[in-house]
Design an enzyme around this catalytic site. Structure first.
Site, short mmCIF file in Angstrom:
data_model
loop_
_atom_site.label_atom_id
_atom_site.label_comp_id
_atom_site.label_asym_id
_atom_site.label_seq_id
_atom_site.Cartn_x
_atom_site.Cartn_y
_atom_site.Cartn_z
N ASN A 121 90.97 26.33 91.61
CA ASN A 121 90.35 25.32 90.82
C ASN A 121 91.13 25.53 89.38
OD1 ASN A 121 88.96 23.04 89.95
ND2 ASN A 121 87.39 23.48 91.40
N SER A 163 84.05 24.07 90.11
CA SER A 163 84.41 23.15 89.11
C SER A 163 83.75 23.54 87.68
CB SER A 163 83.90 21.85 89.38
OG SER A 163 84.02 20.85 88.08
N ASN A 199 82.78 21.49 85.44
CA ASN A 199 82.35 20.53 84.55
C ASN A 199 81.18 19.71 85.26
OD1 ASN A 199 84.64 20.15 83.09
ND2 ASN A 199 85.82 19.48 85.10
N THR A 200 80.54 20.86 86.17
CA THR A 200 79.01 20.43 86.31
C THR A 200 78.24 21.74 86.04
OG1 THR A 200 79.57 19.24 88.45
CG2 THR A 200 77.36 20.32 88.51
N ASN A 251 90.56 18.32 82.11
CA ASN A 251 89.65 17.16 82.71
C ASN A 251 88.23 17.72 82.61
OD1 ASN A 251 88.36 17.28 85.69
ND2 ASN A 251 90.16 18.38 85.69
N PHE A 298 82.63 15.32 88.47
CA PHE A 298 82.47 14.51 89.92
C PHE A 298 82.01 13.07 90.12
CE2 PHE A 298 81.00 18.96 91.65
CZ PHE A 298 82.57 19.53 91.54
N LYS A 322 86.36 26.91 97.86
CA LYS A 322 87.38 26.69 96.67
C LYS A 322 86.77 27.33 95.50
CE LYS A 322 90.26 23.23 93.99
NZ LYS A 322 90.53 22.12 93.99
C1 LIG Z 1 91.70 15.33 86.75
C2 LIG Z 1 91.44 16.26 87.73
C3 LIG Z 1 90.38 16.10 88.48
C4 LIG Z 1 89.85 17.34 89.35
N1 LIG Z 1 88.89 16.90 90.15
C5 LIG Z 1 88.52 18.03 91.06
C6 LIG Z 1 87.56 17.74 92.08
O1 LIG Z 1 86.94 16.76 91.80
N2 LIG Z 1 87.34 18.61 92.94
C7 LIG Z 1 88.20 19.92 93.10
O2 LIG Z 1 87.74 20.77 93.95
N3 LIG Z 1 89.08 19.93 92.10
C8 LIG Z 1 89.49 19.08 91.25
N4 LIG Z 1 90.36 19.22 90.43
C9 LIG Z 1 91.33 20.48 90.47
C10 LIG Z 1 92.56 20.58 91.38
O3 LIG Z 1 92.26 20.05 92.45
C11 LIG Z 1 93.17 21.59 91.24
O4 LIG Z 1 92.56 22.71 91.96
C12 LIG Z 1 93.60 22.08 89.79
O5 LIG Z 1 93.61 21.06 89.22
C13 LIG Z 1 94.77 23.17 89.90
O6 LIG Z 1 95.88 22.68 90.52
P1 LIG Z 1 97.06 21.78 89.62
O7 LIG Z 1 97.63 22.74 88.43
O8 LIG Z 1 98.26 21.62 90.63
O9 LIG Z 1 96.46 20.63 89.07
C14 LIG Z 1 90.73 18.43 89.37
C15 LIG Z 1 92.13 18.32 88.71
C16 LIG Z 1 92.24 17.31 87.69
C17 LIG Z 1 93.50 17.47 86.83
#
Ligand SMILES: Cc1cc2nc3c(=O)[nH]c(=O)nc-3n(C[C@H](O)[C@H](O)[C@H](O)COP(=O)(O)O)c2cc1C
Length: 281
Positions: free
Chosen positions: A183, A117, A119-120, A48, A52, A154
């Site tokens: 993350n 993140s 992505n910023t 992704n 934000f 985080k």
């Molecule tokens: C589509 C998407 C959007 C995410 N948006 C955020 C976010 O806004 N803030 C954040 O701290 N982590 C964000 N994450 C990261 C997840 O919270 C998590 O830390 C990461 O995906 C690893 O866990 P997972 O393998 O269970 O997905 C996002 C992940 C995905 C897939």
């Protein structure tokens, strides 16, 4: 995934023990242009670059207030994850985080500082201890010596061991309530040649080992609570995080592929060794 806290009542009903909304930023923002979310089902992965997308901290504060006033605030703890607004330069990150922190302080049972993140642009640079110390110091100054709200950090899975150690000791010094690991990763090697790649953070199964390794490293250097996250698709995966030193776990990608059944499977599937503490009761 619930950036603006629109589904809080549903999360509790689905069986989550706690939920984290966000990331929200001080300024409302649209996020990156679509497409910005990509599935790789055969790998159990997502990439992704949402960026934000959210309605801003003030809007979330209003929604939380309305929920509270209507008597419908869920009984489970609600964490609020805050990030930096894209248009704010990195040098001013501390005031931007403070704006969200101030607006949302009373509404979250805990607050998460998201500096991880991918992505910023530049956000992950805020994981350097000098930058992080400035942000944490700003928030602590505003709290004025009676830091009562649990504040967590985080972190990314792509940090070097020394960076992890430095971050952990800063978190202890600033008396944080815990660290969320991790993350998404920028290591896309799991995609290999037969899958097309996309810019963004990779999550799900390819992240599983990497995030567990970060938890293990953290546990070696700190007694702070650790929230384990990354590639949890089963109660066995959750248990690997607990074995590595996590005190709580979170899911995102596993929930996308496995659906709500995964929540109860994880909550009921823990071995007896984990059932003696308050986390599973
Ligand atoms: C589509 C998407 C959007 C995410 N948006 C955020 C976010 O806004 N803030 C954040 O701290 N982590 C964000 N994450 C990261 C997840 O919270 C998590 O830390 C990461 O995906 C690893 O866990 P997972 O393998 O269970 O997905 C996002 C992940 C995905 C897939």
């Amino acid at each position: 995934m619930d950036k603006d806290g629109v589904a809080l009542e549903a999360w509790e009903k689905l069986g989550f023990g706690f939920v984290e909304v966000g990331t929200v930023t001080a300024l409302p923002q649209l996020g990156n242009p679509k497409p910005r979310l990509f599935r790789f089902p055969e790998l159990g992965a997502l990439i992704n670059r949402m960026g934000f997308n959210n309605n801003g901290a003030r809007s979330l504060a209003q929604r939380m207030e309305a929920l509270q006033n209507s008597g419908k605030r869920p009984g489970i703890p609600i964490g609020i994850n805050i990030g930096k607004s894209r248009v704010i330069p990195l040098e001013s990150a501390h005031s931007d985080y403070l704006e969200s922190f101030r607006l949302l302080y009373q509404h979250g049972d805990y607050i998460v500082l998201n500096v991880s993140s991918p992505n910023t642009p530049g956000l992950r640079d805020l994981q350097h201890v000098e930058s992080l110390a400035k942000i944490l110091g700003t928030l602590r100054d505003w709290e004025g010596g009676n830091a009562s709200k649990p504040l967590l950090l985080k972190i990314a899975p792509d940090l070097a061991p020394k960076e992890i150690t430095d971050i952990a000791s800063l978190c202890e010094k600033e008396q944080l309530a815990g660290i969320i690991a991790t993350n998404t990763t920028l290591d896309h090697s799991a995609l290999r040649s037969n899958h097309h790649d996309e810019i963004g953070g990779l999550s799900g199964r390819p992240l599983q080992e990497k995030s567990t390794a970060v938890i293990r490293q953290l546990r070696d250097v700190t007694h702070l609570p650790i929230v384990g996250c990354g590639g949890i698709f089963s109660s066995a995966n959750a248990n690997e995080k607990f074995q590595a030193g996590a005190n709580l776990v979170q899911i995102y990608t596993g929930f996308i592929y496995r659906g709500p059944a995964l929540i109860r499977e994880i909550c009921s599937g823990l071995p007896y060794s984990c059932c003696g503490n308050s986390l599973t009761q």
